[in-house]
Enzyme design. Structure first.
Site, PDB file in Angstrom:
ATOM      1  N   CYS A  17       3.924   6.071  15.467  1.00 43.27           N
ATOM      2  CA  CYS A  17       3.473   5.020  16.418  1.00 43.27           C
ATOM      3  C   CYS A  17       2.485   4.130  15.674  1.00 43.27           C
ATOM      4  CB  CYS A  17       2.475   5.874  17.609  1.00 43.27           C
ATOM      5  SG  CYS A  17       3.937   6.779  18.459  1.00 43.27           S
ATOM      6  N   TYR A  38       7.464   8.053  -6.144  1.00 34.48           N
ATOM      7  CA  TYR A  38       6.344   7.432  -5.048  1.00 34.48           C
ATOM      8  C   TYR A  38       6.752   7.590  -3.678  1.00 34.48           C
ATOM      9  CZ  TYR A  38       4.014   6.557  -9.457  1.00 34.48           C
ATOM     10  OH  TYR A  38       3.708   6.485 -10.823  1.00 34.48           O
TER      11      TYR A  38
END
Ligand code: LLP
Length: 427
Positions: free
Chosen positions: A355, A383
């Site tokens: 969200c 990463y």
């Protein structure tokens, strides 16, 4: 040669179809190619072998933060790699993976006493010290333990790495290292502290560098400091130029590892010959992304296609918590459908279920896809998983390593109960 390629219209890693991996382990899943890892590490190792006149003393210290899965560390350790760590946790990972603490260097601006103790108790190769207060703390901790700590100072050569500001580290305004102008006096301090043994010098100017010119410029500045220290009778035995070489995400053309190392060793040789009667110096590297970046993809399944008036969205089951780089750096990762389809391509934003409007993995990509299809987010080996979080109580993805036709689960998918297992409610 890439080990991720289409064979008869289906995307494969080595000899394994990505769809088979999704079938066995679900999605989202990080998938690594062992062959790619070995090739990338070997590019460094072979270039060292060919160019290092110092009886092969060069040491590649893989940067653990880029991908710290035990299987990755174990594989690299078996190939001879050392490790660049930035926390006590990373040291324990290296040891758990069978890595040699005697080949570990410890970087980072904020080492705690406990981390120093842990590293000293395992007799790591060297501390890459980033400030004068850190020198004093390390001296004290080593003294209390009756140990000598080997130190290198991370100098900040004030070179522009010409990369994304968030991953550029060698400029004056960055928090990293000792300022170039202060380095001599910091070395004098270190040399005078009884429980420190000054052994080397290091720098790391940034990440995803495409050109080696800034690295060679940093090398020249480091060389100059070594000469000035030698004139004061502070002799350094190793020189660590850091990591930073970039990879191809889109159409970048990073310098080849072999070319960079050839130029670097040539400069070092010329300097040692001119100034030190050819006495060698040990050379070290801290690569992360260039070893693991293109060895991994994030496999995800399309949950919904939303076709709107101004935009189309492909809502997938991977999100910013799995791969932070787009949200954090606006990083660009190639998106490849796992199965080539004969439907018209449309332009999509590939987004996750989290969200946040910042939860996107790719924007404005032409994709010929249908709901339920699998997508591979490419070049996600570095990463990716190491920066993943549990935001929205999402378990972190599974990780697998492919070795030819074999698929090894190297990290189970986290279940919801794993995420709150350490929490407790009030009595
Ligand atoms: N040595 C030191 C001291 C470092 O700080 C780093 C990376 C490396 C070596 C390895 O650099 P590499 O060879 O991977 O470029 N999260 C960012 C990258 C941050 C890099 C941090 N330091 C990203 O996703 O692009």
């Amino acid at each position: 040669m890439s080990h991720f390629s289409y064979q008869n219209g289906v995307l494969c890693v080595e000899n394994t179809a990505l769809a088979d991996i999704a079938g066995r382990f679900g999605t989202p899943t990080y998938i690594y190619s062992k062959a790619t890892l070995v090739e990338n590490y070997s590019a460094y190792a072979n270039a060292c072998k060919q160019n290092d006149r110092n009886h092969n003393s060069a040491l590649i210290c893989y940067s653990v933060k880029s991908n710290s899965n035990l299987a990755v560390l174990n594989l690299l350790g078996r190939l001879g790699s050392g490790f660049d760590i930035v926390s006590g946790g990373e040291l324990l990972r290296v040891i758990a993976a069978g890595g040699d603490p005697g080949k570990v260097i410890f970087s980072g601006v904020g080492k705690t006493r406990d981390e120093m103790k842990l590293a000293l108790s395992h007799d790591i190769l060297c501390f890459n010290v980033e400030s004068v207060p850190e020198l004093h703390r390390l001296n004290q901790v080593a003294g209390e333990m009756g140990k000598q700590a080997s130190v290198s100072l991370r100098v900040n050569p004030n070179v522009d790495a010409k990369t994304h500001p968030y991953i550029s580290t060698g400029l004056k305004e960055n928090k990293f290292g000792v300022a170039y102008e202060d380095a001599l006096s910091a070395y004098r301090t270190a040399a005078a502290l009884p429980h420190l043994t000054v052994t080397g010098i290091d720098c790391h100017i940034g990440s995803q560098l495409l050109d080696d010119a800034p690295l060679l410029e940093a090398l020249d500045k480091v060389i100059d400091l070594i000469d000035r220290l030698a004139a004061e009778n502070i002799q350094l035995h190793h020189l660590d130029i850091g990591g930073g070489i970039g990879i191809t995400y889109d159409d970048e053309r990073p310098v080849a590892i072999g070319d960079y190392l050839t130029r670097l060793f040539a400069r070092i040789d010329a300097w040692r010959t001119a100034k030190y009667q050819g006495t060698p110096i040990k050379v070290m590297f801290e690569p992360g992304r260039s070893i693991v970046g293109n060895a991994g993809v994030l496999l995800t399944e399309i949950q919904y296609l939303k076709h709107g008036a101004t935009k189309n969205f492909a809502v997938v089951d991977a999100a910013m918590n799995d791969l932070m780089r787009p949200a954090m750096y606006e990083a660009w990762h190639r998106v490849q459908p796992v199965m080539e389809r004969d439907v018209p391509a449309r332009t999509y934003d590939v987004v996750g279920p989290v969200c946040e409007s910042g939860d996107w993995l790719a924007r404005a990509r032409a994709l010929a896809i249908e709901q339920g299809d699998l997508l591979a987010i490419m070049s996600a080996g570095a990463y990716g998983m190491t920066m993943a979080s549990n935001y929205n109580t999402r378990g972190r993805a599974a990780e697998v390593m492919v070795d030819g036709g074999r698929v090894h689960l190297i990290r189970k998918r986290e279940a919801a109960h794993d995420l709150f297992a350490l929490e407790s409610i009030l009595p």
